[in-house]
Design an enzyme around this catalytic site. Structure first.
Site, PDB file in Angstrom:
ATOM      1  N   ASP A  41      21.852  -4.994 -21.591  1.00 26.91           N
ATOM      2  CA  ASP A  41      22.519  -5.093 -20.293  1.00 26.91           C
ATOM      3  C   ASP A  41      23.159  -3.741 -19.943  1.00 26.91           C
ATOM      4  O   ASP A  41      23.852  -3.141 -20.770  1.00 26.91           O
ATOM      5  CB  ASP A  41      23.598  -6.185 -20.357  1.00 26.91           C
ATOM      6  CG  ASP A  41      24.188  -6.488 -18.989  1.00 26.91           C
ATOM      7  OD1 ASP A  41      23.674  -7.400 -18.331  1.00 26.91           O
ATOM      8  OD2 ASP A  41      25.163  -5.820 -18.601  1.00 26.91           O
ATOM      9  N   ILE A  42      22.909  -3.255 -18.711  1.00 28.06           N
ATOM     10  CA  ILE A  42      23.472  -1.978 -18.269  1.00 28.06           C
ATOM     11  C   ILE A  42      24.978  -2.120 -18.107  1.00 28.06           C
ATOM     12  O   ILE A  42      25.463  -3.057 -17.462  1.00 28.06           O
ATOM     13  CB  ILE A  42      22.836  -1.527 -16.939  1.00 28.06           C
ATOM     14  CG1 ILE A  42      21.314  -1.400 -17.095  1.00 28.06           C
ATOM     15  CG2 ILE A  42      23.428  -0.194 -16.477  1.00 28.06           C
ATOM     16  CD1 ILE A  42      20.594  -1.093 -15.789  1.00 28.06           C
ATOM     17  N   ASN A  84      26.710   0.095  -8.178  1.00 32.29           N
ATOM     18  CA  ASN A  84      26.376  -0.444  -6.853  1.00 32.29           C
ATOM     19  C   ASN A  84      27.503  -0.235  -5.856  1.00 32.29           C
ATOM     20  O   ASN A  84      27.277   0.148  -4.701  1.00 32.29           O
ATOM     21  CB  ASN A  84      26.046  -1.927  -6.956  1.00 32.29           C
ATOM     22  CG  ASN A  84      24.614  -2.182  -7.392  1.00 32.29           C
ATOM     23  OD1 ASN A  84      23.732  -1.352  -7.164  1.00 32.29           O
ATOM     24  ND2 ASN A  84      24.375  -3.310  -8.028  1.00 32.29           N
ATOM     25  N   ASP A 129      19.280   0.450  -7.647  1.00 31.74           N
ATOM     26  CA  ASP A 129      17.869   0.174  -7.963  1.00 31.74           C
ATOM     27  C   ASP A 129      17.247   1.337  -8.732  1.00 31.74           C
ATOM     28  O   ASP A 129      16.438   1.130  -9.648  1.00 31.74           O
ATOM     29  CB  ASP A 129      17.081  -0.075  -6.679  1.00 31.74           C
ATOM     30  CG  ASP A 129      17.389  -1.429  -6.049  1.00 31.74           C
ATOM     31  OD1 ASP A 129      18.018  -2.263  -6.729  1.00 31.74           O
ATOM     32  OD2 ASP A 129      17.000  -1.641  -4.884  1.00 31.74           O
ATOM     33  N   GLU A 146      20.723  -6.821 -13.987  1.00 32.50           N
ATOM     34  CA  GLU A 146      20.727  -5.581 -14.757  1.00 32.50           C
ATOM     35  C   GLU A 146      20.437  -5.834 -16.238  1.00 32.50           C
ATOM     36  O   GLU A 146      20.753  -5.024 -17.097  1.00 32.50           O
ATOM     37  CB  GLU A 146      22.083  -4.865 -14.619  1.00 32.50           C
ATOM     38  CG  GLU A 146      23.270  -5.607 -15.215  1.00 32.50           C
ATOM     39  CD  GLU A 146      23.942  -6.540 -14.226  1.00 32.50           C
ATOM     40  OE1 GLU A 146      25.155  -6.775 -14.378  1.00 32.50           O
ATOM     41  OE2 GLU A 146      23.270  -7.053 -13.308  1.00 32.50           O
TER      42      GLU A 146
END
Length: 354
Positions: free
Chosen positions: A217-218, A225, A234, A260
């Protein structure tokens, strides 16, 4: 059947009241508006009747991100899209089965027509060469030749149908591949990964090979964002996807699980080796200093956290996914930008209201 006694009715009423109190507390805590949708979500979450909703909200809470009405709409829409894909997959399987049956029938019919045409040709030749040449034999020869031309036309029509069937099958394969691909990153999507996981689990078990699964997971993706916009987000997603794709091969399968989050399957790889492979990739990404090309504003450090589980140590694929999920959020809670290994007996976190 006798009516319920007053104590039973009272217990039922108390249970309903407690459930309503819990739903009200859930909506109030998350500042959710009172609507049919939020009531259904709250009930499904608190009762555990919908595992997908439980998982979505648990992860949102553990990530310390708000459970808002807007987020619920997006999350539920994504879940409905997944159900649509599943329905499409079932429809395509039925259509492919029908095409297979048509192909077999068409091939058999074309062979039968070809055999019949050969027999007619022999009969026409015999009639033409018969010693008794009367009007009846001439008519029979003409009729046989007409039937011969007709069978040739039928055979050509069947051949065209078979060609159209092959073309349609090719288009179905393209549609299936498209339905199993994440269009933003180009990686396989969750549906494709689930099918791959089942196949690799059976193969690894049969070959007595280790099998590990990891959730990745980022870190702080919402901040990317919010600061740089969704288009920049993106681009970050595609960058991380490309980094993960570098380790993908016939023994390592990477897919976008949603949002993500990515999921990785490592066949014939021990837990320690899986950790080392992902940790090297994590460190490599963390060293990069990325800039938003659209604004020349630095993204800052982009990192990811991951949780890894030994599938066979967990018992089955579903339990392994839960253990990897729990390990991922332990890595998040321990400071992010790190890899955590699933602990023995680790399972999904309990449902939380606060």
């Amino acid at each position: 059947m006798q009516p319920a006694s007053p104590p039973i009715l009272e217990r039922r009423e108390n249970a309903r009241n407690r459930q309503l109190d819990e739903i009200g507390a859930f909506l109030a805590y998350h500042q959710l508006p009172l609507s049919a949708q939020t009531l259904q979500v709250a009930h499904a979450y608190l009762s555990g009747s919908d595992p997908d909703i439980v998982r979505l909200i648990d992860r949102r809470i553990l990530a310390r991100e708000p459970v808002t009405a807007e987020w619920l709409e997006d999350a539920l829409a994504a879940s409905e899209e997944e159900e649509d894909f599943t329905a499409l997959d079932r429809l395509m399987e039925r259509l492919e089965a029908g095409l297979d049956e048509f192909g077999r029938t068409s091939s058999a019919a074309r062979k039968a027509t070809s055999d019949y045409r050969s027999a007619l040709r022999e009969q026409a030749d015999e009639l033409n060469g018969a010693s008794a040449t009367g009007a009846m034999i001439g008519q029979l020869a003409s009729l046989t030749k007409a039937m011969l031309r007709r069978t040739q036309e039928i055979e050509k029509a069947m051949q065209r149908s078979e060609e159209q069937t092959r073309s349609l099958r090719h288009k179905l394969e393209e549609t299936r591949r498209s339905a199993e691909e994440d269009h933003l990153t180009g990686l396989p999507n969750r549906r494709a990964f689930d099918a791959r996981f089942d196949a690799e689990y059976r193969a690894a078990r049969g070959a007595a090979e280790p099998l590990c699964v990891a959730f990745c997971d980022i870190d702080h993706f919402k901040r990317v964002n919010d600061t740089h916009g969704h288009d920049a987000g993106d681009r970050v997603l595609k960058l991380v996807a490309e980094s993960l794709a570098h380790i993908s091969d016939d023994r390592c399968h990477v897919a976008r699980h949603g949002g993500e989050e990515f999921v990785i399957l490592l066949r014939d790889t021990t837990l320690a080796a899986a950790h080392d492979k992902l940790d090297a990739l994590r460190a490599q990404l963390a060293e990069r200093r990325l800039v938003n090309r659209a604004t020349d504003v630095p993204f800052g450090q982009i990192t990811f956290s991951a949780g890894i589980a030994d599938v066979f140590a967990c018992g089955d694929p579903r339990a392994a996914l839960k253990a990897a999920d729990a390990a991922l959020y332990r890595a998040k809670q321990d400071g992010r930008n790190r890899i955590a290994l699933a602990e023995p007996g680790e399972r999904k976190v309990v449902r939380l209201v606060a």
